[in-house]
Write a protein that holds these residues in place. Structure first.
Motif, PDB file in Angstrom:
ATOM      1  N   UNK A  22       0.826  -1.206   0.000  1.00 51.09           N
ATOM      2  CA  UNK A  22       0.000   0.000   0.000  1.00 51.09           C
ATOM      3  C   UNK A  22       0.860   1.254   0.000  1.00 51.09           C
ATOM      4  N   UNK A  23       0.198   2.380   0.038  1.00 47.30           N
ATOM      5  CA  UNK A  23       0.876   3.663   0.088  1.00 47.30           C
ATOM      6  C   UNK A  23       1.216   3.959   1.546  1.00 47.30           C
ATOM      7  N   UNK A  24       2.489   3.919   1.882  1.00 48.66           N
ATOM      8  CA  UNK A  24       2.899   4.102   3.269  1.00 48.66           C
ATOM      9  C   UNK A  24       2.636   5.504   3.799  1.00 48.66           C
ATOM     10  N   UNK A  25       2.469   6.467   2.915  1.00 53.71           N
ATOM     11  CA  UNK A  25       2.231   7.829   3.365  1.00 53.71           C
ATOM     12  C   UNK A  25       0.751   8.089   3.645  1.00 53.71           C
ATOM     13  N   UNK A  26      -0.124   7.169   3.276  1.00 53.52           N
ATOM     14  CA  UNK A  26      -1.553   7.354   3.470  1.00 53.52           C
ATOM     15  C   UNK A  26      -1.973   6.711   4.788  1.00 53.52           C
ATOM     16  N   UNK A  27      -1.587   7.317   5.898  1.00 56.33           N
ATOM     17  CA  UNK A  27      -1.835   6.745   7.218  1.00 56.33           C
ATOM     18  C   UNK A  27      -3.303   6.795   7.608  1.00 56.33           C
ATOM     19  N   UNK A  28      -4.106   7.666   6.990  1.00 55.06           N
ATOM     20  CA  UNK A  28      -5.509   7.791   7.367  1.00 55.06           C
ATOM     21  C   UNK A  28      -6.335   6.576   6.985  1.00 55.06           C
ATOM     22  N   UNK A  29      -5.891   5.797   6.006  1.00 49.50           N
ATOM     23  CA  UNK A  29      -6.690   4.672   5.533  1.00 49.50           C
ATOM     24  C   UNK A  29      -6.174   3.319   5.997  1.00 49.50           C
ATOM     25  N   UNK A  30      -5.305   3.283   7.006  1.00 52.18           N
ATOM     26  CA  UNK A  30      -4.779   2.009   7.478  1.00 52.18           C
ATOM     27  C   UNK A  30      -5.822   1.295   8.312  1.00 52.18           C
ATOM     28  N   UNK A  31      -6.032   0.032   8.014  1.00 59.67           N
ATOM     29  CA  UNK A  31      -6.881  -0.831   8.817  1.00 59.67           C
ATOM     30  C   UNK A  31      -6.049  -2.067   9.119  1.00 59.67           C
ATOM     31  N   UNK A  32      -5.441  -2.116  10.301  1.00 59.64           N
ATOM     32  CA  UNK A  32      -4.524  -3.186  10.628  1.00 59.64           C
ATOM     33  C   UNK A  32      -5.233  -4.534  10.753  1.00 59.64           C
ATOM     34  N   UNK A  33      -6.568  -4.529  10.864  1.00 59.11           N
ATOM     35  CA  UNK A  33      -7.289  -5.794  10.950  1.00 59.11           C
ATOM     36  C   UNK A  33      -7.166  -6.572   9.642  1.00 59.11           C
ATOM     37  N   UNK A  34      -6.808  -5.917   8.547  1.00 62.26           N
ATOM     38  CA  UNK A  34      -6.709  -6.588   7.254  1.00 62.26           C
ATOM     39  C   UNK A  34      -5.329  -7.107   6.915  1.00 62.26           C
ATOM     40  N   UNK A  35      -4.346  -6.995   7.801  1.00 61.08           N
ATOM     41  CA  UNK A  35      -3.002  -7.459   7.472  1.00 61.08           C
ATOM     42  C   UNK A  35      -2.535  -8.553   8.430  1.00 61.08           C
ATOM     43  N   UNK A  36      -3.429  -9.471   8.712  1.00 59.20           N
ATOM     44  CA  UNK A  36      -3.107 -10.643   9.536  1.00 59.20           C
ATOM     45  C   UNK A  36      -2.633 -10.294  10.942  1.00 59.20           C
ATOM     46  N   UNK A  37      -3.122  -9.220  11.497  1.00 61.72           N
ATOM     47  CA  UNK A  37      -2.785  -8.902  12.880  1.00 61.72           C
ATOM     48  C   UNK A  37      -3.952  -9.325  13.756  1.00 61.72           C
ATOM     49  N   UNK A  38      -3.750  -9.305  15.056  1.00 61.64           N
ATOM     50  CA  UNK A  38      -4.831  -9.646  15.962  1.00 61.64           C
ATOM     51  C   UNK A  38      -5.503  -8.403  16.515  1.00 61.64           C
ATOM     52  N   UNK A  39      -5.249  -7.260  15.922  1.00 60.77           N
ATOM     53  CA  UNK A  39      -5.865  -6.021  16.357  1.00 60.77           C
ATOM     54  C   UNK A  39      -7.279  -5.955  15.794  1.00 60.77           C
ATOM     55  N   UNK A  40      -8.306  -5.983  16.654  1.00 59.34           N
ATOM     56  CA  UNK A  40      -9.678  -6.011  16.138  1.00 59.34           C
ATOM     57  C   UNK A  40     -10.117  -4.667  15.569  1.00 59.34           C
ATOM     58  N   UNK A  41     -11.061  -4.735  14.634  1.00 56.40           N
ATOM     59  CA  UNK A  41     -11.653  -3.524  14.066  1.00 56.40           C
ATOM     60  C   UNK A  41     -12.557  -2.887  15.115  1.00 56.40           C
ATOM     61  N   UNK A  42     -12.617  -1.548  15.105  1.00 56.46           N
ATOM     62  CA  UNK A  42     -13.369  -0.805  16.108  1.00 56.46           C
ATOM     63  C   UNK A  42     -14.204   0.275  15.440  1.00 56.46           C
ATOM     64  N   UNK A  43     -15.425   0.457  15.917  1.00 54.40           N
ATOM     65  CA  UNK A  43     -16.268   1.588  15.526  1.00 54.40           C
ATOM     66  C   UNK A  43     -16.444   2.466  16.757  1.00 54.40           C
ATOM     67  N   UNK A  44     -16.315   3.780  16.585  1.00 56.21           N
ATOM     68  CA  UNK A  44     -16.539   4.723  17.674  1.00 56.21           C
ATOM     69  C   UNK A  44     -17.612   5.699  17.216  1.00 56.21           C
ATOM     70  N   UNK A  45     -18.652   5.847  18.041  1.00 60.13           N
ATOM     71  CA  UNK A  45     -19.767   6.736  17.711  1.00 60.13           C
ATOM     72  C   UNK A  45     -19.992   7.688  18.879  1.00 60.13           C
ATOM     73  N   UNK A  46     -20.296   8.946  18.559  1.00 64.44           N
ATOM     74  CA  UNK A  46     -20.637   9.911  19.596  1.00 64.44           C
ATOM     75  C   UNK A  46     -22.032  10.432  19.330  1.00 64.44           C
ATOM     76  N   UNK A  47     -22.830  10.494  20.386  1.00 64.21           N
ATOM     77  CA  UNK A  47     -24.152  11.103  20.302  1.00 64.21           C
ATOM     78  C   UNK A  47     -24.194  12.242  21.317  1.00 64.21           C
ATOM     79  N   UNK A  48     -25.340  12.877  21.432  1.00 68.53           N
ATOM     80  CA  UNK A  48     -25.477  13.965  22.401  1.00 68.53           C
ATOM     81  C   UNK A  48     -25.320  13.470  23.840  1.00 68.53           C
ATOM     82  N   UNK A  49     -25.655  12.195  24.084  1.00 68.47           N
ATOM     83  CA  UNK A  49     -25.666  11.701  25.457  1.00 68.47           C
ATOM     84  C   UNK A  49     -24.526  10.751  25.824  1.00 68.47           C
ATOM     85  N   UNK A  50     -23.815  10.171  24.807  1.00 77.63           N
ATOM     86  CA  UNK A  50     -22.776   9.207  25.148  1.00 77.63           C
ATOM     87  C   UNK A  50     -21.808   8.953  23.997  1.00 77.63           C
TER      88      UNK A  50
END
Length: 148
Positions: A22-50
């Motif tokens: 991949x493009x090593x300079x494009x750090x914003x699009x790295x998803x380490x879950x796709x390169x055989x690591x054990x780092x799980x994918x994460x979603x973070x959501x913010x609402x008005x209350x939490x």
């Protein structure tokens, strides 16, 4: 772009092919879950209350997780090991070991989160963590005042 190749087994992509492909300079699009690591994918959501954090971690149990919150830093970790062996009489003919671990940390301003009400549940392979906001940090609707 130069790529490393695995000349002994050209049809099997290696870790370096995936990492350097991949493009090593494009750090914003790295998803380490796709390169055989054990780092799980994460979603973070913010609402008005939490804040809600979803961690994709299939195959684990509730007891495999450890969550800590300290001074605005939430740390989610897990360690799991397994050992299987096949015996032929008294001799072990095959033994396999498995070990998985990960740790993810998230920093959230401590004055926003109500630490006493943080909750977590694990369902269908996804860990759901809810960090409620303090009352004073919640977004209030603006009241419009009519001029008479």
């Amino acid at each position: 772009m130069a790529r490393l190749t695995n000349s002994m087994f050209p049809s099997i992509p290696s870790f370096t092919d995936r990492f350097f492909g991949g493009n090593l300079m494009d750090w914003n699009n790295w998803n380490f879950a796709g390169i055989d690591s054990t780092l799980p994918a994460v979603n973070v959501k913010e609402s008005d209350s939490d804040f809600k954090i979803e961690v994709a971690a299939p195959g684990l149990k509730k007891s495999d997780f450890k969550l800590n919150y300290d001074k605005g830093r939430l740390t989610i970790s897990s360690e799991k090991s397994d050992e299987k062996s096949e015996k032929n009489g008294k001799e072990v003919t095959r033994r396999e070991f498995s070990y998985q671990s990960f740790q993810r940390s998230f920093t959230i301003p401590d004055d926003i989160v109500n630490a006493d009400k943080i909750s977590a549940k694990y369902k269908d392979g996804i860990l759901h963590v809810t960090l409620p906001k303090r009352e004073e940090a919640k977004v209030k609707t603006v009241k419009e005042i009519k001029v008479s």
